[in-house]
Design a protein around this motif. Structure first.
Motif, mmCIF file in Angstrom:
data_model
loop_
_atom_site.group_PDB
_atom_site.id
_atom_site.type_symbol
_atom_site.label_atom_id
_atom_site.label_comp_id
_atom_site.label_asym_id
_atom_site.label_seq_id
_atom_site.Cartn_x
_atom_site.Cartn_y
_atom_site.Cartn_z
ATOM 1 N N UNK A 89 -20.904 -21.954 75.706
ATOM 2 C CA UNK A 89 -21.191 -22.247 74.298
ATOM 3 C C UNK A 89 -22.154 -21.216 73.717
ATOM 4 N N UNK A 90 -23.133 -20.803 74.511
ATOM 5 C CA UNK A 90 -24.111 -19.844 74.005
ATOM 6 C C UNK A 90 -23.485 -18.475 73.767
ATOM 7 N N UNK A 91 -22.350 -18.213 74.419
ATOM 8 C CA UNK A 91 -21.651 -16.951 74.153
ATOM 9 C C UNK A 91 -20.736 -17.115 72.945
ATOM 10 N N UNK A 92 -19.955 -18.216 72.944
ATOM 11 C CA UNK A 92 -18.908 -18.352 71.929
ATOM 12 C C UNK A 92 -19.370 -19.056 70.676
ATOM 13 N N UNK A 93 -20.419 -19.878 70.776
ATOM 14 C CA UNK A 93 -20.989 -20.568 69.624
ATOM 15 C C UNK A 93 -19.988 -21.464 68.880
ATOM 16 N N UNK A 94 -19.038 -22.052 69.596
ATOM 17 C CA UNK A 94 -18.076 -22.944 68.916
ATOM 18 C C UNK A 94 -18.467 -24.399 69.196
ATOM 19 N N UNK A 95 -19.353 -24.910 68.352
ATOM 20 C CA UNK A 95 -20.009 -26.188 68.612
ATOM 21 C C UNK A 95 -19.028 -27.346 68.797
ATOM 22 N N UNK A 96 -18.104 -27.494 67.826
ATOM 23 C CA UNK A 96 -17.162 -28.626 67.885
ATOM 24 C C UNK A 96 -16.443 -28.659 69.229
ATOM 25 N N UNK A 97 -15.861 -27.518 69.572
ATOM 26 C CA UNK A 97 -15.045 -27.434 70.765
ATOM 27 C C UNK A 97 -15.892 -27.724 72.015
ATOM 28 N N UNK A 98 -17.099 -27.190 71.992
ATOM 29 C CA UNK A 98 -17.995 -27.343 73.143
ATOM 30 C C UNK A 98 -18.373 -28.806 73.359
ATOM 31 N N UNK A 99 -18.771 -29.503 72.273
ATOM 32 C CA UNK A 99 -19.174 -30.903 72.424
ATOM 33 C C UNK A 99 -17.993 -31.755 72.870
ATOM 34 N N UNK A 100 -16.823 -31.458 72.339
ATOM 35 C CA UNK A 100 -15.609 -32.184 72.750
ATOM 36 C C UNK A 100 -15.385 -31.986 74.239
ATOM 37 N N UNK A 101 -15.582 -30.734 74.682
ATOM 38 C CA UNK A 101 -15.335 -30.413 76.083
ATOM 39 C C UNK A 101 -16.332 -31.131 76.991
ATOM 40 N N UNK A 102 -17.592 -31.179 76.563
ATOM 41 C CA UNK A 102 -18.602 -31.900 77.341
ATOM 42 C C UNK A 102 -18.154 -33.349 77.522
ATOM 43 N N UNK A 103 -17.692 -33.945 76.424
ATOM 44 C CA UNK A 103 -17.220 -35.338 76.500
ATOM 45 C C UNK A 103 -16.024 -35.468 77.436
ATOM 46 N N UNK A 104 -15.048 -34.576 77.277
ATOM 47 C CA UNK A 104 -13.819 -34.752 78.048
ATOM 48 C C UNK A 104 -14.046 -34.455 79.530
ATOM 49 N N UNK A 105 -14.898 -33.465 79.832
ATOM 50 C CA UNK A 105 -15.171 -33.162 81.242
ATOM 51 C C UNK A 105 -15.870 -34.345 81.916
ATOM 52 N N UNK A 106 -16.811 -34.928 81.205
ATOM 53 C CA UNK A 106 -17.534 -36.100 81.732
ATOM 54 C C UNK A 106 -16.535 -37.203 82.070
ATOM 55 N N UNK A 107 -15.667 -37.488 81.095
ATOM 56 C CA UNK A 107 -14.713 -38.589 81.304
ATOM 57 C C UNK A 107 -13.729 -38.261 82.421
ATOM 58 N N UNK A 108 -13.335 -36.991 82.484
ATOM 59 C CA UNK A 108 -12.376 -36.582 83.492
ATOM 60 C C UNK A 108 -12.930 -36.840 84.891
ATOM 61 N N UNK A 109 -14.192 -36.423 85.093
ATOM 62 C CA UNK A 109 -14.815 -36.588 86.402
ATOM 63 C C UNK A 109 -14.989 -38.075 86.704
ATOM 64 N N UNK A 110 -15.317 -38.857 85.667
ATOM 65 C CA UNK A 110 -15.490 -40.304 85.843
ATOM 66 C C UNK A 110 -14.189 -40.975 86.282
ATOM 67 N N UNK A 111 -13.086 -40.482 85.725
ATOM 68 C CA UNK A 111 -11.818 -41.175 85.959
ATOM 69 C C UNK A 111 -11.118 -40.793 87.247
ATOM 70 N N UNK A 112 -11.723 -39.882 88.014
ATOM 71 C CA UNK A 112 -11.021 -39.457 89.224
ATOM 72 C C UNK A 112 -11.361 -40.339 90.400
#
Lengths: 287, 410
Positions: free
Chosen positions: B387-410
């Protein structure tokens, strides 16, 4: 004939057993666990194909596949071009060619991690200083810190190290070609270029095959170089599949899930190797 | 031809793998050898000194220190192989939580050793393990603080005051930048160093219960971390030319060499900086995350806890070592050398460097590291780095959410 067989068995059975215990059996275990939800410890249940379906939905795995293939194809091509050139050079009648062979083989002996740390220093300190001195803007920053360029740094290190091993294999191939062929070709008025394409290259085809297959396989499994240079960063731009499997499997407690990923990857590597062999064996000369 | 070559290659690799399997554990001369596994490169020298002392007191015990890189992954690997080290000196984070839940660590609850530790830190590590496993599976030993370290000489040169609010902090960064100096020396080639600022911001903006709520699906990064991401992006504007290309070790040397005014690091970096420049005058303050000074808390966690493997054959000796470590004199020595804080009651860090955060420890304006409660294997630090390289906030926050859920659901 009978005696020959028993000797053959005495030699192969221990080798087969060792291979099975230390290689095949753990691999089978991994395949077994890929159908469970085992975390690497504790209890587990069967979950069927859930892990496999999740791999195909996993963006992170997709990115890792893309990076690994990009890296492996570029590195394989570069290594084979460079090592073939080096081998031809070392095979010609030059002074000190024995010493030079030893020197060229050195990188292969060094541990990849050590090489990685040395190159880390070069990328972080040495190159930016050169960039500053000559005013080359693109060099003034550490390329390993740039997500678009970091993979090139890894290619440079991996190729530098791998060339030596493939050079040895090519040298072994070049030795098998008899001088008479070149002499005959010279009498017929063939130039250096013609000699290479018409004699050298066809005759070392088997070596070319094994080199291509081995180096692609090795580069697809790239791991140590990345750990030593970038740790998969910046971001996830240089995360190879091996690194993802290792990290996710052990650090993230996704042992079973990443086992499924590993099984899929195993199949992919086999398919690629078989295609390569089929394709390259076709053009080998029967000698 | 090809068959012959394959056989040759096979024979070679097999030979090599056989040789690799032939490592011996050294001669056994009646001594018990314990393995001490540590996840910190910074404390290797300190441990070596302490081990010497311990071995002098206990001549029949030998301690082997093992501090590998990527220590947490190595530890998980060994857990999988049922080959845990006898004693572990590891951080109180998600990995410890997992080990605790796996039931492979000795339970210290109710022991005399655990009673010497400040109760709040015992609670902290118990929370990491969660309600699934009852017990205290480690002894909190050293605690740390996420702070802003500053170069006192340069600080005065620029005529700065210790900022109490976010706006004041940015104003001082701006002032340094305008003077043509480097405000903050970032070392983002090592992704984890980005988490220092992230944790200070997250703890103060998103609240302490973020992880619990996130797991319950009541909140998300989208909702709570918008301001954090903005502030992260703001901070990076005050870096140097190659924020992404410098690693932690080089950063310590650069900051010690006066390359910047501020350095976002924890207390653990201070000995490293002083190693490079022993005469340096350093100061620290908690990052002022909001504009309400009384609400700004210092992020502090259990940097080192001692855990003993439940299945070790030398439990008695391992406990002896734990007792030696928990001894007040030893603890004092550790925190003096490591510039850390002690979790043991009555052991204080008196170093004047920490003047700026002493108040937080005294009046308890302290909060724990948010990322210790993230699911392990989510790889948050690399996502933040990206995120600090690309600065795409929306995409980054979405990814944080989805990665968290992904790991939770495995």
């Amino acid at each position: 004939m009978k005696k020959k067989n028993s000797v053959f068995l005495i030699i192969t059975i221990p080798a087969f057993l060792l291979f099975f215990i230390f290689h095949s059996f753990p691999a089978l275990q991994g395949i077994f666990y890929s159908f469970t939800d085992w975390k690497g410890y504790g209890d587990w249940n069967f979950v069927g194909l859930k892990n496999y379906l999740n791999v195909f939905k996993d963006e992170r795995a997709g990115d890792a596949y893309l990076f690994t293939f990009k890296f492996a194809i570029v590195a394989t091509i570069l290594v084979n071009i460079i090592s073939l050139l080096v081998a031809i050079g070392l095979n010609s009648k030059i002074k000190f060619h024995k010493t030079l062979r030893a020197i060229y083989f050195l990188p292969y002996i060094l541990s990849i991690l050590i090489v990685g740390f040395i190159f880390n220093f070069i990328f972080a300190h040495f190159l930016p200083q050169i960039g500053d001195a000559f005013g080359w803007e693109f060099l003034t920053r550490n390329i390993l810190g740039n997500p678009d360029l970091a993979w090139i740094g890894i290619v440079i290190v991996a190729v530098w190290q791998a060339v030596s091993f493939n050079t040895i294999l090519y040298l072994a191939g070049l030795v098998t070609i008899s001088e008479d062929l070149y002499e005959a070709a010279s009498i017929d008025g063939a130039g250096v270029w013609t000699k290479f394409w018409k004699i050298t290259f066809p005759l070392i085809a088997p070596f070319f095959t094994i080199n291509m297959v081995l180096s692609l396989k090795n580069f697809l499994m790239v791991f140590d170089q990345i750990v030593a240079l970038t740790g998969g960063g910046p971001g996830k731009s240089t995360e190879s599949i091996s690194l993802l499997i290792y990290r996710g499997g052990f650090e993230g407690g996704e042992f079973a899930y990443q086992s499924a990923n590993a099984v899929i990857y195993f199949i992919v590597i086999i398919v690629f190797s078989v295609i390569q062999l089929k394709f390259l064996n076709k053009r080998e000369v029967e000698n | 031809m090809f068959k012959k070559m394959t056989a040759g290659v096979m024979a070679l690799t097999l030979g090599a793998s056989l040789l690799a399997g032939c490592s011996s554990d050294g001669a056994d001369d009646g001594k018990v050898t314990l393995e001490l596994f540590s996840n910190k490169s910074e404390s290797i020298e300190t441990y070596k000194g302490l081990i010497k002392e311990f071995e002098a007191e206990n001549p029949d015990i030998k301690i082997k220190l093992d501090a590998p890189p990527e220590a947490e992954t190595v530890l998980k690997t060994r857990l999988t192989k049922n080959d845990l080290p006898d004693i572990m000196s590891i951080a109180g984070n998600a990995t410890f939580g997992e080990l605790g839940r796996a039931g492979v660590l000795e339970d210290f609850s109710g022991t005399d050793l655990a009673k010497t530790v400040q109760p709040s830190y015992i609670d902290m590590i118990n929370r990491l393990v969660g309600p699934e496993a009852e017990g205290t599976f480690g002894l909190p030993y050293a605690t740390n603080a996420n702070a802003v370290i500053y170069n006192k000489a340069k600080f005065e040169e620029h005529g700065l005051e210790v900022p109490a609010t976010w706006d004041e902090f940015i104003a001082s960064l701006e002032k340094v930048k305008a003077a043509g100096d480097t405000p903050i020396y970032f070392t983002l080639k090592d992704a984890w160093t980005g988490m220092i600022a992230w944790n200070s911001l997250g703890a103060n903006v998103a609240g302490e219960d973020f992880a619990e709520k996130k797991n319950a699906g009541e909140t998300s990064f989208m909702e709570k971390y918008d301001e954090v991401a903005d502030k992260m992006a703001t901070l990076v504007q005050y870096g140097h030319k190659d924020n992404m290309g410098v690693a932690y070790g080089d950063g310590n040397n650069a900051f010690a060499g006066g390359k910047s005014v501020f350095y976002l690091q924890g207390n653990w970096a201070i000995p490293e900086i002083l190693k490079a420049n022993p005469d340096m005058e350093l100061g620290v303050f908690p990052m002022p995350v909001t504009n309400a000074p009384e609400q700004n808390k210092l992020v502090s966690g259990v940097d080192v806890l001692l855990a003993v493997s439940e299945s070790t054959e030398h439990k008695e000796e391992a406990m002896k070592f734990a007792e030696f470590m928990m001894n007040k004199d030893t603890a004092q020595k550790y925190i003096d050398e490591q510039k850390a804080f002690s979790a043991i009651e009555g052991v204080y860090q008196e170093d004047p460097v920490f003047e700026g955060i002493k108040a937080n420890f005294e009046n308890g304006t302290i909060t724990s590291f948010p990322d210790h409660y993230y699911p392990a294997g989510m790889g948050a630090e690399n996502l933040v780095q990206e995120f600090l390289i690309k600065k795409d906030k929306e995409k980054f926050l979405k990814k944080m959410d989805s990665e968290w859920e992904k790991v939770q659901n495995r």
